[in-house]
Structure formats: C-alpha cells, structure tokens
Write a protein that holds these residues in place. Structure first.
Motif, mmCIF file in Angstrom:
data_model
loop_
_atom_site.group_PDB
_atom_site.id
_atom_site.type_symbol
_atom_site.label_atom_id
_atom_site.label_comp_id
_atom_site.label_asym_id
_atom_site.label_seq_id
_atom_site.Cartn_x
_atom_site.Cartn_y
_atom_site.Cartn_z
ATOM 1 N N SER A 13 26.714 90.986 74.564
ATOM 2 C CA SER A 13 27.442 92.195 74.964
ATOM 3 C C SER A 13 27.483 93.220 73.839
ATOM 4 C CB SER A 13 28.866 91.850 75.402
ATOM 5 O OG SER A 13 29.759 91.799 74.311
ATOM 6 N N VAL A 50 24.728 92.739 78.414
ATOM 7 C CA VAL A 50 25.592 92.364 79.533
ATOM 8 C C VAL A 50 27.029 92.702 79.158
ATOM 9 C CG1 VAL A 50 26.289 90.462 81.038
ATOM 10 C CG2 VAL A 50 24.028 90.420 79.979
ATOM 11 N N THR A 95 31.294 90.177 82.204
ATOM 12 C CA THR A 95 30.218 89.729 83.086
ATOM 13 C C THR A 95 29.436 88.598 82.423
ATOM 14 O OG1 THR A 95 30.081 91.909 84.091
ATOM 15 C CG2 THR A 95 28.143 90.492 84.329
ATOM 16 N N GLU A 118 31.605 85.553 82.793
ATOM 17 C CA GLU A 118 31.719 85.136 84.201
ATOM 18 C C GLU A 118 30.396 84.603 84.735
ATOM 19 O OE1 GLU A 118 34.714 85.072 85.474
ATOM 20 O OE2 GLU A 118 34.152 84.339 87.453
ATOM 21 N N ARG A 119 29.272 85.132 84.262
ATOM 22 C CA ARG A 119 27.964 84.607 84.686
ATOM 23 C C ARG A 119 27.804 83.159 84.229
ATOM 24 N NH1 ARG A 119 23.151 88.377 82.939
ATOM 25 N NH2 ARG A 119 22.029 86.636 83.875
ATOM 26 N N THR A 130 30.736 92.203 91.069
ATOM 27 C CA THR A 130 31.777 92.700 90.163
ATOM 28 C C THR A 130 31.763 94.225 90.130
ATOM 29 O OG1 THR A 130 32.542 92.770 87.865
ATOM 30 C CG2 THR A 130 30.190 92.421 88.186
ATOM 31 N N THR A 181 32.522 95.817 87.525
ATOM 32 C CA THR A 181 32.119 96.173 86.159
ATOM 33 C C THR A 181 30.656 96.589 86.130
ATOM 34 O OG1 THR A 181 33.690 94.570 85.284
ATOM 35 C CG2 THR A 181 31.969 95.346 83.785
ATOM 36 N N HIS A 235 30.346 97.344 93.977
ATOM 37 C CA HIS A 235 30.296 96.118 93.185
ATOM 38 C C HIS A 235 28.833 95.760 92.925
ATOM 39 C CE1 HIS A 235 34.466 95.791 94.427
ATOM 40 N NE2 HIS A 235 34.630 94.674 93.741
ATOM 41 N N GLU A 289 25.690 89.976 90.220
ATOM 42 C CA GLU A 289 25.282 89.367 88.947
ATOM 43 C C GLU A 289 24.923 87.899 89.167
ATOM 44 O OE1 GLU A 289 24.796 90.827 86.166
ATOM 45 O OE2 GLU A 289 25.924 92.723 86.267
ATOM 46 N N THR A 302 36.721 83.802 79.560
ATOM 47 C CA THR A 302 36.651 84.124 80.991
ATOM 48 C C THR A 302 38.026 84.529 81.508
ATOM 49 O OG1 THR A 302 34.837 82.541 81.159
ATOM 50 C CG2 THR A 302 35.811 83.299 83.222
ATOM 51 N N ARG A 313 39.676 92.473 84.408
ATOM 52 C CA ARG A 313 38.996 92.894 85.626
ATOM 53 C C ARG A 313 39.883 92.696 86.843
ATOM 54 N NH1 ARG A 313 36.063 89.045 86.184
ATOM 55 N NH2 ARG A 313 34.569 89.252 84.513
ATOM 56 N N ASP A 354 34.545 96.486 81.414
ATOM 57 C CA ASP A 354 35.553 95.664 82.109
ATOM 58 C C ASP A 354 36.936 96.285 81.982
ATOM 59 O OD1 ASP A 354 33.898 93.050 82.648
ATOM 60 O OD2 ASP A 354 33.497 93.595 80.577
#
Lengths: 222, 222
Positions: free
Chosen positions: A77, A101, A105, A108-109, A122, A124, A144, A147, B88, B95, B134
């Motif tokens: 990120s 990324v 995200t 969460e991925r 998402t 985002t 949204h 992803e 997360t 989010r 986010d």
C-alpha cells in the motif's frame, strides 16, 4: 504429538521455492519478522512476489531482499518510506513490479483468501486510478470495486509468544497484519520472542489459534 | 486583506467540531495538530490504522517502543482503556463506518466533495496510497484541513480535481487558513472567514464558485 517449534531459522524457511508469493507482516518498523526475512535471504529463493505494507527501508529485511534482486513484484500500500531507496531505485530502473493496493483492501484481500472467499466488493478506490480495469457494481447507491482474494504460498509473521501448538499472542501494535496473513498462506512461519509451555497462554487472550500456524522459531528479543 | 490564520488556529477550529466521546482518526501531517489542541474537557478516542484505539501522545524521551507507533510511524502511547487489534479490524472500523470523524489533509478538494490527497506526480516517484482511500470512504464525517492555496498561490478548492482522486463525493467540511466551508448539494458554502477578509478576496483565491451562508462567522485567528 503436535510440535510446530523448529530449532533454527533455517529450518523455519526451508523449502520456500523460487517464484513463491510471500506475505511479510509489519507496518513501518513495527512487527516486521526481520530474522525470518534474513533467513529467507540466506535460503536463496528468488523471483518472489512479496506482499507487505511498505517496501522496506534502509538495508535490512525487505529492503535487503529487494537490493539482492530476489523480488520480482511488490504488492503493497505504501512503498515510499523514509529510506526506501532500494525499492525506488529498482522501480525507476523498471527492474521491479509494483501492484499498489489501498491498505484496507490489501488486508481484506488476504482475509478473503484465508476465509475461503472468492473476493469482495468495496467502496474503497471507486472512481480512482486504482479501480481501473476492475469490475464496478453499484450497491446501496454507491459504486463498489470488485477485489480478488490474495493468498500466499508462505506467510512470515512476528508474534510475541507461542506454545508448541502454534497458538500466538502478539505485542502492542506489532500485531498489525500478522493474524490475517497467518490465515492466508499455505505455509505460515512465525518468529516469537519466547516459547511457553502448552497451557501457559490464556485461552481467552490467544489472538492466532495454532490451526493457522505451521512453524514457529524462537528469536531473542532485540 | 488576505491574512491567513495559523496552523494551530486551524487545528483549534477543527477541534471545536469534534464532540466529546467521538472516535477519531487524524491523518498524517497537519491533522495531527488537532490532537494537541483538543481540551481536557473532552474524552476523544483516537484510532490508528495499524491497530490502535485510545492512542495517546508521544512518549517521554527514552520511553519509545518501536512496537507502538502511529500511522506516520512515530512513537506514541496507549491511554487507559485503549486496545490493540489486527489490521483487518482496523480497516473494518474505518471502511465500516465505525469511525465518527476522519480529519485528512488535501492537495485538492472539488466543489462536489471529491478529494485528492495521495499523489501528484505519477512519473518519477512510485505511487503510494496507504490508508487514505479507506479513510475517505468510510468515516461518518470526513473533514479536510488544508491551506487554502498551494505554496505558490494556486487554488486547492476547484470545480473539479486535476490530481488523481482519493475518493469521490466524500468530503463534508473543509477547514482552511482562510475559511470554513461546507460541501453542499450546490457546491461549497462558506460558513466562516478569516478576520478582515472580503468575500471577493476569498473567491479570488478559490477556483470553485462559492456561495455564502446567511450568517458567515469570523474565524478565530488564535
């Protein structure tokens, strides 16, 4: 008998193959499994895809992997930190790939991968450059972005204490990506500052249950 | 005459809009100042994207802990009642709309509330986004704190952002060194102005078309 403890850092990273996707915990200097990354450097695997929040700084750990041309692509990120000279140099030279990324995200991925999900939508990144080429669906009146899950072949994680079942507790904000990455890799390798006897970790306080952990090495606190 | 208020005065103005009991994320840079000027009469819970709620001020010299840092990678402390959690979950809070207020810096804000605060130069530096996207989509209220113009005097409040977006239609209120503006259905509405500033002067340094509230207040320059 279950015993996930390994005697050496070399044992901890044994068998990691060329081309592997390696999830590496940490946020800035906090929670980086420095000794495991150095063991991976010694172990020799190359052509790696490294998934981590930052792209290393200075000459240590992730920055050293990049400097030694062992990393094909970084998925992260925020590759620009104070002292992220090796990533920036190779990126400018076109010698390393970058998949950028958004931080939530990214996490969460990996969570989706660990949870057996096929991805998620998402808000985002909607309407931004980072949504280009991705499926967009309007949900609840808002765009949204779809992803994909982000699994690892290996996760390298730093925790505070472990028992021989691989149950983990962390220390302060060093926890960061560790619990999520531990769920998302085929092989989860953890370094801890201290092994404790089975039963010594308060079951109410265990953060990562041992089911997510494959190998644990003890590294003296720095 | 155009006489901007100081960064600290801006921070005090933002702090006035943060209610007692709020869960707040302060972005890197100027927004961090807000934490220094919120009075002791309010109990505010500060969130950090790397897994901290109840973040306290910087530690005394010598008390720094590398495993307890904020999003800007600076050492911080944890207040009584604070907690740690994994990445997360930190972004579930953001989010998922659990953070009441996000205070963000900006390169540009559009009259429809689009925010550009992550990149200006796509060619020479690797892009880095961190948690900005986010934070911008998730918080219940998104407040932007920024100088009214760039260092060389170009407007930052525009009909449309020219830099790549962080998120579209998300900003609720903008605090600058010249004014407080709400993002309304018909564009930017000026709520408060720096002392001595005329409406024409404010419009002259703003590319977006301004409307003025019926009762425009005066910004406290202190």
């Amino acid at each position: 008998m279950i015993d996930k403890r390994v005697a050496t850092l070399a044992d901890a990273v044994a068998g990691i193959s060329d081309g592997a996707t390696v999830l590496i915990g940490g946020f800035g200097d906090s929670g980086v499994p420095v000794e495991l990354v150095h063991a991976l450097l010694d172990q020799g695997a190359r052509d790696l895809t490294v998934v981590t929040n930052n792209a290393g700084a200075g000459e240590s750990d992730v920055a050293a992997l990049i400097r030694e041309r062992r990393v094909r692509t970084v998925v992260c990120s925020y590759p620009r930190s104070m002292g992220s000279i090796w990533f920036e140099e190779l990126w400018r030279a076109g010698e390393i790939g970058l998949e950028l990324v958004p931080q939530g995200t990214l996490s969460e991925r990996m969570r989706a991968a660990g949870a057996g999900l096929g991805g998620f939508f998402t808000p985002t990144g909607a309407d931004t450059l980072l949504a280009e080429g991705k499926e967009v669906r309007t949900i609840g009146g808002r765009p949204h972005v779809f992803e994909h899950p982000l699994p690892g072949d290996v996760a390298l994680v730093k925790a505070h204490r472990a028992d021989r079942w691989g149950n983990l507790v962390y220390r302060k904000a060093a926890r960061n990506y560790g619990p999520t990455m531990a769920t998302a890799a085929t092989l989860t390798v953890v370094q801890v500052e201290e092994f404790v006897e089975l039963g010594d970790l308060d079951p109410e306080a265990v953060v990562t249950p041992g089911i997510f952990v494959d190998r644990v090495a003890e590294v003296a606190a720095s | 005459m155009i006489r901007p208020i100081s960064d600290v005065a801006m921070a005090r103005r933002v702090a006035r809009d943060i209610p007692d009991g709020a869960y707040v994320n302060l972005g890197i840079g100027m927004p961090i100042l807000v934490g220094d000027v919120v009075g002791p009469d309010k109990e505010i819970v500060y969130h950090s994207e790397n897994g901290i709620l109840g973040m306290g001020p910087a530690p005394a010299p010598g008390e720094e802990d590398r495993e307890l840092i904020n999003a800007g990678k600076q050492p911080v402390t944890l207040l009584p009642g604070g907690s740690y959690f994994h990445h997360t979950d930190a972004f579930v809070m953001m989010r998922g709309g659990h953070i009441d207020i996000s205070v963000l810096g900006a390169f540009q804000v559009s009259e429809s509330g689009d925010l550009a605060n992550w990149i200006t130069d796509l060619a020479t530096m690797p892009p880095a986004v961190g948690g900005a996207m986010d934070l911008a989509v998730g918080a219940k209220r998104v407040l932007v704190m920024t100088t009214h113009t760039t260092r060389d005097g170009r407007p930052k409040l525009l009909p449309r952002c020219t830099y790549p977006l962080t998120a579209a239609r998300v900003v609720d209120r903008v605090y600058t060194d010249l004014a407080v503006l709400d993002v309304g259905p018909a564009g930017l509405v000026v709520r408060e102005m720096a002392p001595g500033l005329t409406r024409a002067e404010l419009q002259s340094v703003t590319a977006a078309r301004l409307t003025f509230a019926d009762d425009v207040g005066e910004l406290d320059p202190h």
